[in-house]
Design an enzyme around this catalytic site. Structure first.
Site, PDB file in Angstrom:
ATOM      1  N   HIS A 172      -4.230  -1.484  -6.637  1.00  0.00           N
ATOM      2  CA  HIS A 172      -3.683  -0.142  -6.735  1.00  0.00           C
ATOM      3  C   HIS A 172      -4.704   0.787  -7.369  1.00  0.00           C
ATOM      4  CE1 HIS A 172      -1.971  -2.610 -10.089  1.00  0.00           C
ATOM      5  NE2 HIS A 172      -2.477  -1.643 -10.826  1.00  0.00           N
TER       6      HIS A 172
ATOM      7  N   ASP B  37       0.823  -1.221   0.000  1.00  0.00           N
ATOM      8  CA  ASP B  37       0.000   0.000   0.000  1.00  0.00           C
ATOM      9  C   ASP B  37       0.854   1.266   0.000  1.00  0.00           C
ATOM     10  OD1 ASP B  37      -2.413  -1.612   0.339  1.00  0.00           O
ATOM     11  OD2 ASP B  37      -1.788  -1.834   2.422  1.00  0.00           O
TER      12      ASP B  37
END
Length: 436
Positions: free
Chosen positions: A41, A13
Site C-alpha cells: 500500500h 489494490d
C-alpha cells in the site's frame, strides 16, 4: 470504543492503505492479520510517497501500536528494509510489534514460488513470486518456521533441517536449481531475529489486553475479497483469507470483538495478474483509467487490468464480509468521462443472473449487463464535503450505495490525506452512514 475491520471489496489494490491511514488517527492499535509482502500500500504524507508491504499504515502515528499478527507471513529481510526506510524518514517505529507465531518466508520459498510459476507455462496463476504460497503451504503442512524460531540458534537449526532437505530435493531434482546451505540460512536468519527481537510479542495477549483496556482496534486486511483462498476466484487467488472472518483467525480474536466492517472499493474495478474479469475494458477508456489512476502494482510494478465498477462482485463482498459501510476510492479518476457504466448483473449462457459464480469457468463465460450513467466532466479533486460534488457524481455514488445495499461512509478523491470526504467516522461515529 469500536473495533473495526477494513477489507478490500474487489481484487485488491482498492486503496485500503489510505483508508487505514485515515482511520488510524482514531485507533489505538492497528493489526495486520493476513498476507505477506505480496501486498502493498502507498501512503502520501507531506509530498512523501511511502510504500509499505508488511508494516501497518498506523505506524505513521506515534501513539498507535502496530501489530503484525499471527496470520501474516513475514519476510524479515523486506521487513527490516521497511523499518530502515521509515527511520530514514524520521518516523518512530517503537510501536511496531510482531507476533512470535507469525510464519517466516524463507529463501527457498521465494525460489520455489518463481520456479513453480514458470513451470506452469500458459496456466500461470499470476503470483508475485515473493514466496507467499509456499510459506503458507509449509504452515499448513506443519513444516514452517516461525518468528520465535529466529531467536534461538539451536532451535532454528533443528526446525529448518527437514524442510530444507525437502526443498533442496525439489529444487535440484525437479527444477535443476542449486541446493541451499543450511549454515548460510541459519546465520542470515539469526541475524534477522536478533534485529527484530525487541518487537516480538504474544499477539493474542497483546490484542486482548488492549481490548480489556477499552482501546480502539483496527484490523487491516491485505489483498481483497475476490482473492480470498476459499471465497475468491480460485485458483486465481492468494494463499490466505483477506475477508473479514480472516481477522478473527489471523489476529486470534473472537467474532464478538468485531463491532463493524468497512469495505474499500474503487469507483471502477481493477485486477492484477491472471483470472476472469467480467467488466474488463480494452482500448482508450482502459488506458485512460490506468493512466489517471496510476494503476501499477505497488509490489510488482505490473500494469493493472481496468474495468467498470462491478456491482455483482460488490454485493458478493457485502454478503461474504458482512459489510456495515463502504469507502469509495479514486472517484476523481472518472472525472473526465462523459458516460460511466456499472455492471448490475451477468448474462450466463443466455440467463440473467445477479449472483457471483464462484466457479471460475462459469465466471469466464459471464457477460456484464450494464447500467449507463452520466459523467460529470469536471474535477472533484478539491471537493471536501458532499455538497461540493457535482450532481452527477452524487448520483453515481447514490447508485452504487443502492446497488450494493450498503451506505457509503468515506469518499476518496486523490492520493493525499486531505483529498477525502468523511461522511461518517466508522470508529467514533454512530453505526450508520449518511449516503444511501
Amino acid at each position: 470504543m469500536a473495533n473495526v475491520v477494513v477489507i478490500g471489496a474487489q481484487w485488491g489494490d482498492e486503496g485500503k492503505g489510505k483508508i487505514t491511514d485515515l482511520l488510524s488517527r482514531s485507533a489505538d492499535v492497528v493489526v495486520r492479520y493476513q498476507g505477506g509482502v505480496n501486498a502493498g500500500h502507498t501512503i502520501v504524507v507531506d509530498d512523501k510517497v511511502l510504500k509499505l508491504h508488511l508494516i501497518p499504515s498506523g505506524i505513521l502515528y506515534k501513539n498507535t501500536s502496530c501489530l503484525i499478527g499471527s496470520g501474516t507471513v513475514v519476510d524479515p529481510k523486506i521487513l527490516l528494509k521497511e523499518i530502515d526506510m521509515l527511520i530514514d524518514n524520521g518516523i518512530d517505529i517503537s510501536g511496531l510489534k510482531i507476533s512470535s507465531t507469525s510464519h517466516v518466508t524463507m529463501p527457498y520459498h521465494r525460489i520455489l514460488d518463481e520456479a513453480m510459476e514458470a513451470d506452469r507455462g500458459s496456466n500461470k496463476i499470476g503470483t508475485t513470486g515473493r514466496g507467499i504460497g509456499p510459506t503458507y503451504a509449509d504452515k499448513s503442512q506443519r513444516n514452517g518456521i516461525r518468528i520465535r524460531d529466529l531467536l534461538n540458534k539451536e532451535r532454528l537449526s533443528d526446525v529448518i533441517e527437514i524442510p530444507l532437505r525437502e526443498k533442496n530435493g525439489l529444487l535440484e531434482k525437479i527444477y535443476g536449481i542449486k541446493p541451499l546451505k543450511l549454515e548460510d540460512i541459519v546465520e542470515e536468519y539469526l541475524d534477522y531475529g536478533e534485529r527484530l527481537s525487541k518487537h516480538v510479542v504474544d499477539c493474542t495477549r497483546t490484542i486482548h489486553a488492549a481490548s480489556k483496556n477499552k482501546k480502539n482496534i483496527l484490523f487491516e486486511g491485505a489483498q481483497g475479497t475476490l482473492l480470498d483462498l476459499d471465497h475468491g476466484t480460485y485458483p486465481f487467488v492468494t494463499s490466505s483469507n483477506p475477508i473479514s472472518g480472516g481477522a478473527c483467525i489471523g489476529a486470534g480474536v473472537g467474532p464478538t470483538l468485531i463491532d463493524r466492517v468497512i469495505g474499500v472499493a474503487k469507483a471502477y474495478t481493477t485486477r492484477v495478474g491472471e483470472g476472469p474479469f467480467p467488466t474488463e475494458l480494452q482500448g482508450s477508456i482502459n488506458d485512460q483509467l490506468c493512466d489517471r489512476g496510476s494503476e501499477f502494482g505497488t509490489t510488482t510494478g505490473r500494469r493493472r487490468r481496468c474495468g467498470w465498477f462491478d456491482g455483482v462482485i460488490g454485493k458478493y463482498a457485502v454478503s461474504v464480509n458482512g459489510l456495515d459501510c463502504l469507502a469509495v476510492t479514486k472517484l476523481d479518476v472518472l472525472d473526465e468521462l462523459d458516460e460511466i457504466q456499472v455492471c448490475i448483473a451477468y448474462d450466463l449462457d443466455g440467463e440473467k443472473i445477479d449472483y457471483f459464480p464462484t466457479n471460475s469457468d462459469e465466471l469466464k463465460k459471464c457477460k456484464p449487463i450494464f447500467k449507463k450513467l452520466k459523467g460529470w466532466q469536471c474535477s472533484t479533486a478539491d471537493c471536501r464535503k458532499l455538497s461540493d460534488l457535482p450532481e452527477n457524481a452524487m448520483n453515481y455514488l447514490r447508485f452504487l450505495a443502492e446497488l450494493m445495499e450498503v451506505p457509503i461512509a468515506i469518499v476518496s478523491l486523490g492520493a493525499n490525506r486531505d483529498q477525502t470526504i468523511v461522511i461518517e467516522d466508522p470508529i467514533h461515529g454512530p453505526k450508520r452512514a449518511l449516503l444511501r
